[in-house]
Write a protein that holds these residues in place. Sequence first.
Motif, PDB file in Angstrom:
ATOM      1  N   GLY A  44       0.783  -1.225   0.000  1.00 39.57           N
ATOM      2  CA  GLY A  44       0.000   0.000   0.000  1.00 39.57           C
ATOM      3  C   GLY A  44       0.813   1.272   0.000  1.00 39.57           C
ATOM      4  N   ASN A  45       2.131   1.173   0.036  1.00 33.99           N
ATOM      5  CA  ASN A  45       2.985   2.362   0.033  1.00 33.99           C
ATOM      6  C   ASN A  45       2.912   3.044  -1.339  1.00 33.99           C
ATOM      7  N   LEU A  46       2.455   4.291  -1.354  1.00 28.63           N
ATOM      8  CA  LEU A  46       2.289   5.013  -2.623  1.00 28.63           C
ATOM      9  C   LEU A  46       3.620   5.314  -3.293  1.00 28.63           C
ATOM     10  N   ALA A  47       4.714   5.231  -2.523  1.00 30.97           N
ATOM     11  CA  ALA A  47       6.040   5.533  -3.077  1.00 30.97           C
ATOM     12  C   ALA A  47       6.844   4.263  -3.338  1.00 30.97           C
ATOM     13  N   HIS A  48       6.171   3.139  -3.475  1.00 31.47           N
ATOM     14  CA  HIS A  48       6.885   1.874  -3.672  1.00 31.47           C
ATOM     15  C   HIS A  48       7.762   1.941  -4.920  1.00 31.47           C
ATOM     16  N   PRO A  49       9.039   1.577  -4.807  1.00 28.44           N
ATOM     17  CA  PRO A  49       9.937   1.732  -5.959  1.00 28.44           C
ATOM     18  C   PRO A  49       9.824   0.640  -7.020  1.00 28.44           C
ATOM     19  N   ALA A  50       9.130  -0.464  -6.709  1.00 25.51           N
ATOM     20  CA  ALA A  50       9.035  -1.555  -7.682  1.00 25.51           C
ATOM     21  C   ALA A  50       7.604  -1.957  -7.991  1.00 25.51           C
ATOM     22  N   ASP A  51       6.645  -1.187  -7.528  1.00 28.34           N
ATOM     23  CA  ASP A  51       5.240  -1.519  -7.746  1.00 28.34           C
ATOM     24  C   ASP A  51       4.461  -0.227  -7.964  1.00 28.34           C
ATOM     25  N   TYR A  52       3.212  -0.361  -8.348  1.00 33.97           N
ATOM     26  CA  TYR A  52       2.340   0.791  -8.539  1.00 33.97           C
ATOM     27  C   TYR A  52       1.176   0.698  -7.566  1.00 33.97           C
ATOM     28  N   GLU A  53       0.938   1.761  -6.842  1.00 34.27           N
ATOM     29  CA  GLU A  53      -0.188   1.831  -5.913  1.00 34.27           C
ATOM     30  C   GLU A  53      -0.932   3.125  -6.180  1.00 34.27           C
ATOM     31  N   GLY A  54      -2.183   3.022  -6.640  1.00 37.52           N
ATOM     32  CA  GLY A  54      -2.961   4.214  -6.933  1.00 37.52           C
ATOM     33  C   GLY A  54      -2.455   4.979  -8.140  1.00 37.52           C
ATOM     34  N   VAL A  55      -2.041   4.247  -9.178  1.00 37.79           N
ATOM     35  CA  VAL A  55      -1.516   4.853 -10.405  1.00 37.79           C
ATOM     36  C   VAL A  55      -2.390   4.425 -11.580  1.00 37.79           C
ATOM     37  N   ALA A  56      -2.835   5.396 -12.357  1.00 37.30           N
ATOM     38  CA  ALA A  56      -3.658   5.117 -13.525  1.00 37.30           C
ATOM     39  C   ALA A  56      -2.825   5.200 -14.794  1.00 37.30           C
ATOM     40  N   CYS A  57      -3.161   4.380 -15.759  1.00 36.23           N
ATOM     41  CA  CYS A  57      -2.475   4.359 -17.050  1.00 36.23           C
ATOM     42  C   CYS A  57      -3.412   4.954 -18.098  1.00 36.23           C
ATOM     43  N   THR A 109     -12.395  10.876 -10.831  1.00 44.10           N
ATOM     44  CA  THR A 109     -11.835   9.981  -9.817  1.00 44.10           C
ATOM     45  C   THR A 109     -12.230   8.541 -10.100  1.00 44.10           C
ATOM     46  N   ASP A 110     -13.497   8.336 -10.433  1.00 42.15           N
ATOM     47  CA  ASP A 110     -13.971   6.987 -10.761  1.00 42.15           C
ATOM     48  C   ASP A 110     -13.323   6.474 -12.041  1.00 42.15           C
ATOM     49  N   ALA A 111     -13.161   7.363 -13.011  1.00 42.35           N
ATOM     50  CA  ALA A 111     -12.548   6.963 -14.281  1.00 42.35           C
ATOM     51  C   ALA A 111     -11.097   6.549 -14.083  1.00 42.35           C
ATOM     52  N   LEU A 112     -10.375   7.297 -13.242  1.00 43.67           N
ATOM     53  CA  LEU A 112      -8.973   6.963 -12.979  1.00 43.67           C
ATOM     54  C   LEU A 112      -8.851   5.638 -12.238  1.00 43.67           C
ATOM     55  N   ALA A 113      -9.770   5.388 -11.306  1.00 44.75           N
ATOM     56  CA  ALA A 113      -9.759   4.107 -10.592  1.00 44.75           C
ATOM     57  C   ALA A 113      -9.965   2.948 -11.561  1.00 44.75           C
ATOM     58  N   ARG A 114     -10.819   3.146 -12.565  1.00 44.66           N
ATOM     59  CA  ARG A 114     -11.042   2.091 -13.558  1.00 44.66           C
ATOM     60  C   ARG A 114      -9.824   1.888 -14.451  1.00 44.66           C
ATOM     61  N   LYS A 115      -8.974   2.927 -14.559  1.00 39.46           N
ATOM     62  CA  LYS A 115      -7.765   2.846 -15.378  1.00 39.46           C
ATOM     63  C   LYS A 115      -6.534   2.502 -14.545  1.00 39.46           C
ATOM     64  N   ASP A 116      -6.764   2.162 -13.265  1.00 41.57           N
ATOM     65  CA  ASP A 116      -5.652   1.793 -12.390  1.00 41.57           C
ATOM     66  C   ASP A 116      -4.850   0.659 -13.025  1.00 41.57           C
ATOM     67  N   ILE A 117      -3.555   0.653 -12.790  1.00 40.64           N
ATOM     68  CA  ILE A 117      -2.688  -0.367 -13.381  1.00 40.64           C
ATOM     69  C   ILE A 117      -3.113  -1.764 -12.953  1.00 40.64           C
ATOM     70  N   TYR A 118      -3.735  -1.892 -11.782  1.00 41.52           N
ATOM     71  CA  TYR A 118      -4.216  -3.193 -11.333  1.00 41.52           C
ATOM     72  C   TYR A 118      -5.609  -3.516 -11.858  1.00 41.52           C
ATOM     73  N   GLU A 119      -6.126  -2.680 -12.755  1.00 36.74           N
ATOM     74  CA  GLU A 119      -7.392  -2.977 -13.436  1.00 36.74           C
ATOM     75  C   GLU A 119      -7.186  -3.196 -14.932  1.00 36.74           C
ATOM     76  N   LEU A 120      -5.951  -3.131 -15.400  1.00 33.89           N
ATOM     77  CA  LEU A 120      -5.643  -3.272 -16.819  1.00 33.89           C
ATOM     78  C   LEU A 120      -5.700  -4.734 -17.255  1.00 33.89           C
ATOM     79  N   PRO A 121      -5.768  -4.981 -18.557  1.00 29.60           N
ATOM     80  CA  PRO A 121      -5.598  -6.351 -19.048  1.00 29.60           C
ATOM     81  C   PRO A 121      -4.274  -6.920 -18.552  1.00 29.60           C
ATOM     82  N   LEU A 128       3.995  -3.339 -17.655  1.00 30.96           N
ATOM     83  CA  LEU A 128       4.289  -2.159 -16.837  1.00 30.96           C
ATOM     84  C   LEU A 128       5.005  -2.544 -15.545  1.00 30.96           C
ATOM     85  N   ILE A 129       4.571  -3.636 -14.924  1.00 31.79           N
ATOM     86  CA  ILE A 129       5.172  -4.059 -13.660  1.00 31.79           C
ATOM     87  C   ILE A 129       6.616  -4.514 -13.863  1.00 31.79           C
TER      88      ILE A 129
END
Length: 285
Positions: A44-57, A109-121, A128-129
């Motif tokens: 859950g760390n938003l500054a994680h150096p090897a993962d994405y948390e709360g990031v939209a593509c 806000t809702d649109a960005l959540a749907r585009k979150d990297i953990y919601e992508l194909p 990306l990961i």
Amino acid sequence: MKQQLQPKLILIEGLPGFGKSTTAQLVYEILTEMGIETRLFLEGNLAHPADYEGVACLTQAEYDELSRTCGGNPGEVLSAYTASQSNNYLLEYRKLMNEQGPCLSKEWTDALARKDIYELPLDQHRELITAKWQQFAEKALRGPDTYVFDCAFLQNPVTMGMIKHGAAEEYMTSYILELEAIIKRLNPLLIVVEQDDLEYAFRKAVQERAQEWSEGFIQYYTTQGYGLRQGHQGLEGTVQVLRGRSKLEERIYNLLSMHKTKVNNSAYDLPAYKRVLAERLKAYF
């Protein structure tokens, strides 16, 4: 015998309720007490150096539309939270909202959540990961710090692949082995937290954590991907999905060539558990 090259990355893994976060905290404490420069990144760390948390593509068109509609001086505000990669824009939308307040409409806000990297194909997500891990490995190799990660190496890929998308075991295995190859130069150490009774540990977590967590977790594990395909429902079904996940992660664990060890946290005895971890770590530091 101590290794010639100390690990620059320690990966903590295990099922929910097994004590991953506690283990990561203890490992951080032990290494710090040993005088080793250590950085801890929990789930859950938003500054994680090897993962994405709360990031939209976002695509170019989506990013341009957002810039036009969020008001004020959007270009300057958004650019501070955006990185470009290939033909996409990666927007740290949760960090943006935390730091800038309600600068985006609920619609966006809702649109960005749907585009979150953990919601992508899944394939796009994996691309990306793995690129993020590559960037991290190159940076970590040049620096003095040892990193401790909680759940980023096994849990997150398996949750996204097997649990959400129902990915085949062959796919998941190749994904994890790809990550292992990326971080090989960091001489990583994988610590897997075990429990004697999976169901007891998970039910304990359900009782101790907020109802919102357990409801969201059960829904995630049973209404899509592997759980849906197997027909599992409710808490009992979630336990069955966890058993399936455990078996997959065990088979992948056996294929890994990195330094690895298992620790049992069934007693929930913090002082004794810390001593066990300290002894394991002494073999590598």
